[in-house]
Design an enzyme around this catalytic site. Structure first.
Site, PDB file in Angstrom:
ATOM      1  N   GLY A   8      -2.641  36.250 -17.879  1.00 54.14           N
ATOM      2  CA  GLY A   8      -2.555  37.331 -18.798  1.00 54.14           C
ATOM      3  C   GLY A   8      -4.101  36.853 -19.899  1.00 54.14           C
ATOM      4  O   GLY A   8      -4.114  37.179 -20.282  1.00 54.14           O
ATOM      5  N   GLN A  12      -6.171  41.330 -24.553  1.00 53.50           N
ATOM      6  CA  GLN A  12      -6.275  40.585 -26.163  1.00 53.50           C
ATOM      7  C   GLN A  12      -6.250  39.320 -27.085  1.00 53.50           C
ATOM      8  O   GLN A  12      -6.526  39.261 -27.879  1.00 53.50           O
ATOM      9  CB  GLN A  12      -5.429  41.973 -26.935  1.00 53.50           C
ATOM     10  CG  GLN A  12      -5.969  42.167 -28.671  1.00 53.50           C
ATOM     11  CD  GLN A  12      -4.894  42.870 -29.020  1.00 53.50           C
ATOM     12  OE1 GLN A  12      -3.855  43.495 -29.076  1.00 53.50           O
ATOM     13  NE2 GLN A  12      -5.511  43.543 -30.371  1.00 53.50           N
ATOM     14  N   ASP A  34      -6.020  35.575 -14.566  1.00 49.98           N
ATOM     15  CA  ASP A  34      -5.875  36.743 -15.181  1.00 49.98           C
ATOM     16  C   ASP A  34      -5.970  37.567 -13.357  1.00 49.98           C
ATOM     17  O   ASP A  34      -6.436  36.838 -12.665  1.00 49.98           O
ATOM     18  CB  ASP A  34      -6.268  37.304 -16.171  1.00 49.98           C
ATOM     19  CG  ASP A  34      -5.974  38.424 -16.731  1.00 49.98           C
ATOM     20  OD1 ASP A  34      -5.376  39.497 -16.083  1.00 49.98           O
ATOM     21  OD2 ASP A  34      -5.694  38.239 -18.118  1.00 49.98           O
ATOM     22  N   TYR A 143       9.676  48.825 -22.519  1.00 48.04           N
ATOM     23  CA  TYR A 143       9.249  47.834 -22.302  1.00 48.04           C
ATOM     24  C   TYR A 143      10.187  46.916 -23.897  1.00 48.04           C
ATOM     25  O   TYR A 143      10.362  45.778 -23.690  1.00 48.04           O
ATOM     26  CB  TYR A 143       7.949  47.560 -23.676  1.00 48.04           C
ATOM     27  CG  TYR A 143       7.184  46.505 -23.958  1.00 48.04           C
ATOM     28  CD1 TYR A 143       5.885  45.802 -23.567  1.00 48.04           C
ATOM     29  CD2 TYR A 143       6.733  46.757 -25.822  1.00 48.04           C
ATOM     30  CE1 TYR A 143       5.223  44.286 -24.660  1.00 48.04           C
ATOM     31  CE2 TYR A 143       5.867  45.514 -27.024  1.00 48.04           C
ATOM     32  CZ  TYR A 143       5.560  45.110 -25.392  1.00 48.04           C
ATOM     33  OH  TYR A 143       4.270  43.840 -26.398  1.00 48.04           O
ATOM     34  N   LYS A 147      11.800  43.293 -23.523  1.00 49.72           N
ATOM     35  CA  LYS A 147      11.466  41.576 -24.326  1.00 49.72           C
ATOM     36  C   LYS A 147      12.667  41.241 -25.028  1.00 49.72           C
ATOM     37  O   LYS A 147      13.039  39.874 -25.050  1.00 49.72           O
ATOM     38  CB  LYS A 147      10.813  42.504 -24.953  1.00 49.72           C
ATOM     39  CG  LYS A 147       9.161  42.554 -24.753  1.00 49.72           C
ATOM     40  CD  LYS A 147       8.464  41.721 -24.751  1.00 49.72           C
ATOM     41  CE  LYS A 147       7.226  41.684 -24.560  1.00 49.72           C
ATOM     42  NZ  LYS A 147       6.435  40.233 -23.751  1.00 49.72           N
TER      43      LYS A 147
HETATM   44  P1  NAD Z   1      -2.879  42.693 -22.919  1.00 46.58           P
HETATM   45  O1  NAD Z   1      -2.117  44.105 -22.221  1.00 46.58           O
HETATM   46  O2  NAD Z   1      -4.127  42.903 -23.686  1.00 46.58           O
HETATM   47  O3  NAD Z   1      -3.151  41.255 -21.667  1.00 46.58           O
HETATM   48  C1  NAD Z   1      -2.520  40.961 -20.994  1.00 46.58           C
HETATM   49  C2  NAD Z   1      -3.118  40.365 -19.862  1.00 46.58           C
HETATM   50  O4  NAD Z   1      -1.791  40.257 -18.589  1.00 46.58           O
HETATM   51  C3  NAD Z   1      -4.502  41.783 -18.687  1.00 46.58           C
HETATM   52  O5  NAD Z   1      -5.571  41.165 -18.979  1.00 46.58           O
HETATM   53  C4  NAD Z   1      -3.634  41.726 -17.791  1.00 46.58           C
HETATM   54  O6  NAD Z   1      -4.642  42.067 -17.069  1.00 46.58           O
HETATM   55  C5  NAD Z   1      -2.716  40.533 -17.534  1.00 46.58           C
HETATM   56  N1  NAD Z   1      -1.975  40.842 -16.182  1.00 46.58           N
HETATM   57  C6  NAD Z   1      -1.624  41.638 -16.225  1.00 46.58           C
HETATM   58  N2  NAD Z   1      -0.858  41.454 -15.023  1.00 46.58           N
HETATM   59  C7  NAD Z   1      -0.803  40.390 -14.502  1.00 46.58           C
HETATM   60  C8  NAD Z   1      -0.675  40.088 -13.344  1.00 46.58           C
HETATM   61  N3  NAD Z   1       0.408  39.931 -12.215  1.00 46.58           N
HETATM   62  N4  NAD Z   1      -0.181  38.910 -12.856  1.00 46.58           N
HETATM   63  C9  NAD Z   1      -1.595  38.137 -14.473  1.00 46.58           C
HETATM   64  N5  NAD Z   1      -1.995  38.504 -15.053  1.00 46.58           N
HETATM   65  C10 NAD Z   1      -1.624  39.705 -15.258  1.00 46.58           C
HETATM   66  O7  NAD Z   1      -2.305  41.830 -24.032  1.00 46.58           O
HETATM   67  P2  NAD Z   1      -1.736  41.376 -24.820  1.00 46.58           P
HETATM   68  O8  NAD Z   1      -1.557  41.983 -26.286  1.00 46.58           O
HETATM   69  O9  NAD Z   1      -2.908  40.693 -24.608  1.00 46.58           O
HETATM   70  O10 NAD Z   1      -0.331  40.531 -24.997  1.00 46.58           O
HETATM   71  C11 NAD Z   1      -0.275  39.228 -24.006  1.00 46.58           C
HETATM   72  C12 NAD Z   1       1.413  39.538 -24.324  1.00 46.58           C
HETATM   73  O11 NAD Z   1       1.921  39.494 -25.897  1.00 46.58           O
HETATM   74  C13 NAD Z   1       2.255  40.546 -23.972  1.00 46.58           C
HETATM   75  O12 NAD Z   1       3.467  39.859 -23.269  1.00 46.58           O
HETATM   76  C14 NAD Z   1       2.732  41.398 -24.897  1.00 46.58           C
HETATM   77  O13 NAD Z   1       3.519  42.172 -25.012  1.00 46.58           O
HETATM   78  C15 NAD Z   1       3.048  40.730 -26.223  1.00 46.58           C
HETATM   79  N6  NAD Z   1       2.315  41.564 -27.424  1.00 46.58           N
HETATM   80  C16 NAD Z   1       1.472  41.144 -27.632  1.00 46.58           C
HETATM   81  C17 NAD Z   1       1.751  42.240 -28.786  1.00 46.58           C
HETATM   82  C18 NAD Z   1       0.136  43.241 -29.459  1.00 46.58           C
HETATM   83  O14 NAD Z   1       0.135  44.003 -30.292  1.00 46.58           O
HETATM   84  N7  NAD Z   1      -0.992  42.985 -28.736  1.00 46.58           N
HETATM   85  C19 NAD Z   1       2.052  41.963 -29.682  1.00 46.58           C
HETATM   86  C20 NAD Z   1       4.398  42.161 -29.248  1.00 46.58           C
HETATM   87  C21 NAD Z   1       3.936  41.665 -28.265  1.00 46.58           C
HETATM   88  N1  SER Z   2       1.322  45.764 -29.921  1.00 50.75           N
HETATM   89  C1  SER Z   2       2.800  45.976 -28.840  1.00 50.75           C
HETATM   90  C2  SER Z   2       2.781  47.685 -28.476  1.00 50.75           C
HETATM   91  O1  SER Z   2       2.307  48.013 -29.356  1.00 50.75           O
HETATM   92  C3  SER Z   2       3.579  45.819 -29.885  1.00 50.75           C
HETATM   93  O2  SER Z   2       4.259  44.667 -28.854  1.00 50.75           O
HETATM   94  O3  SER Z   2       3.055  47.471 -26.546  1.00 50.75           O
END
Ligand code: NAD
Ligand code: SER
Length: 316
Positions: A8, A12, A34, A143, A147
């Site tokens: 992934g 972000q 990814d 979601y 988690k």
């Molecule tokens: P994002 O959606 O920006 O990135 C996720 C990436 O995973 C994407 O680039 C997507 O193409 C890739 N992906 C999706 N399915 C896939 C698959 N089958 N195989 C390979 N890659 C795949 O998400 P993020 O914001 O970078 O979040 C990353 C992690 O952090 C997640 O587990 C999310 O739940 C967790 N998280 C994020 C936030 C936030 O605010 N960004 C907050 C809490 C938790």
């Molecule tokens: N930033 C994330 C969302 O809004 C929290 O895990 O899904």
């Protein structure tokens, strides 16, 4: 020498975490993967491959062939998108984690896993302010359910098989390098793009929807701190609360106005407001501070300055 797989990586968090890991461990030792193509910086600085985390056979071959010692598993469907396709989101979020935990149990070289949880594990029955580390977790979103279940699986694999899996309940993350991935906290990223492009923003949350948030630099530091801590210092093997800072759309728009006086915000809450109402307004992360030195440096004024600067540079 560590050999690290980030799954992934084009998202972000991944797009910034990969660069931080490459600085520490060397470009060639951090494999970014990814489903979609990564940003230029990632492709040019080290190995990048297309890999579907759901393809467990390819995943195991990859891990064995490259003698991977750590996995950062970041692939997931975030809160807003997950509500549109709940069963698919459940399948992706759960099965991918189980594939990786099982790999860590089987493959000797693979010593450490990072998997992020979220403030979404909490729900309407959780204390909303200064939410403790150990408290009620009855989430109201698919979601959040994925988690909580993920956290329990992490604890289970640690207890039963000694898998060293580490996790943070990230608050909403704010950054400018890559777009946010379909979550409820995304408004706090979009607002900066709209402020610079159009000097106005229509917010999908209400004016007073307070949520815990964190600037990406702090989130990356926290992640690396946790991963580098000696295992014996850690008492939590499900996921650590991390607090960041708490603000609402009104607070952030007032801060933006200090830099762009003509900026205007309007409100048109959608289904994500209902999600936000189930999440905490602030988080107690005293345990993470004590056990592995979790620290938030960016308060709202610094975060706003950094975001405006970053987005302006991007447009330039
Ligand atoms: P994002 O959606 O920006 O990135 C996720 C990436 O995973 C994407 O680039 C997507 O193409 C890739 N992906 C999706 N399915 C896939 C698959 N089958 N195989 C390979 N890659 C795949 O998400 P993020 O914001 O970078 O979040 C990353 C992690 O952090 C997640 O587990 C999310 O739940 C967790 N998280 C994020 C936030 C936030 O605010 N960004 C907050 C809490 C938790
Ligand atoms: N930033 C994330 C969302 O809004 C929290 O895990 O899904």
């Amino acid at each position: 020498m560590e050999r690290i797989l980030v799954i992934g990586a084009a998202g972000q968090i991944g797009s910034e975490l990969v660069m931080a890991l490459r600085k520490i461990h060397g470009n060639g030792n951090v494999y970014a993967t990814d489903l979609k193509q990564g940003p230029k910086e990632l492709l040019e600085s080290g190995p990048f491959m297309l890999l579907d985390v759901m393809d467990d056979k390819r995943l195991i071959h990859f891990v064995i062939r490259h003698k991977i010692t750590q996995i950062y598993h970041l692939a997931a469907v975030l809160s807003g998108n997950a509500e549109k396709l709940p069963l698919q989101a459940w399948e992706i979020n759960m099965q991918s984690l189980l594939n990786i935990l099982d790999l860590a149990r089987e493959v000797d070289d693979l010593k450490k896993i990072f998997w992020p949880s979220s403030i979404a594990v909490f729900g309407t029955t959780t204390p909303r302010y200064n939410t403790p580390q150990l408290t009620i977790t009855e989430p109201n979103t698919v979601y959040g359910i994925s988690k909580v279940a993920g956290e329990r699986w992490c604890q289970y694999f640690f207890d039963k098989f000694g898998v060293d899996v580490r996790s943070i309940r990230y608050p909403g993350l704010i950054s400018h390098k890559t777009e946010a991935g379909g979550g409820t906290t995304d408004y706090a990223v979009e607002i900066f793009y709209e402020a610079i492009k159009n000097q106005k923003y229509e917010c999908f949350l209400k004016k007073d929807a307070s949520l815990p948030m964190m600037f990406m630099d702090d989130a990356i530091k926290a992640t690396l701190n946790l991963m580098e801590s000696p295992l014996e210092n850690l008492s939590i093997h499900s996921s650590y609360n991390v607090g960041g800072i708490s603000f609402n759309p009104d607070d952030i728009s007032k801060e933006i106005k200090k830099h762009i006086p003509e900026f205007e915000i309007t409100y048109k809450p959608d289904f994500r407001q209902a999600i936000a109402e189930t999440w905490p307004a602030s988080i107690d992360d005293s345990l993470a501070q004590k056990e592995w030195g979790c620290k938030t440096e960016f308060e709202l004024p610094e975060l706003t300055e950094a975001m405006l600067k970053g987005v302006r540079e991007k447009f330039a």
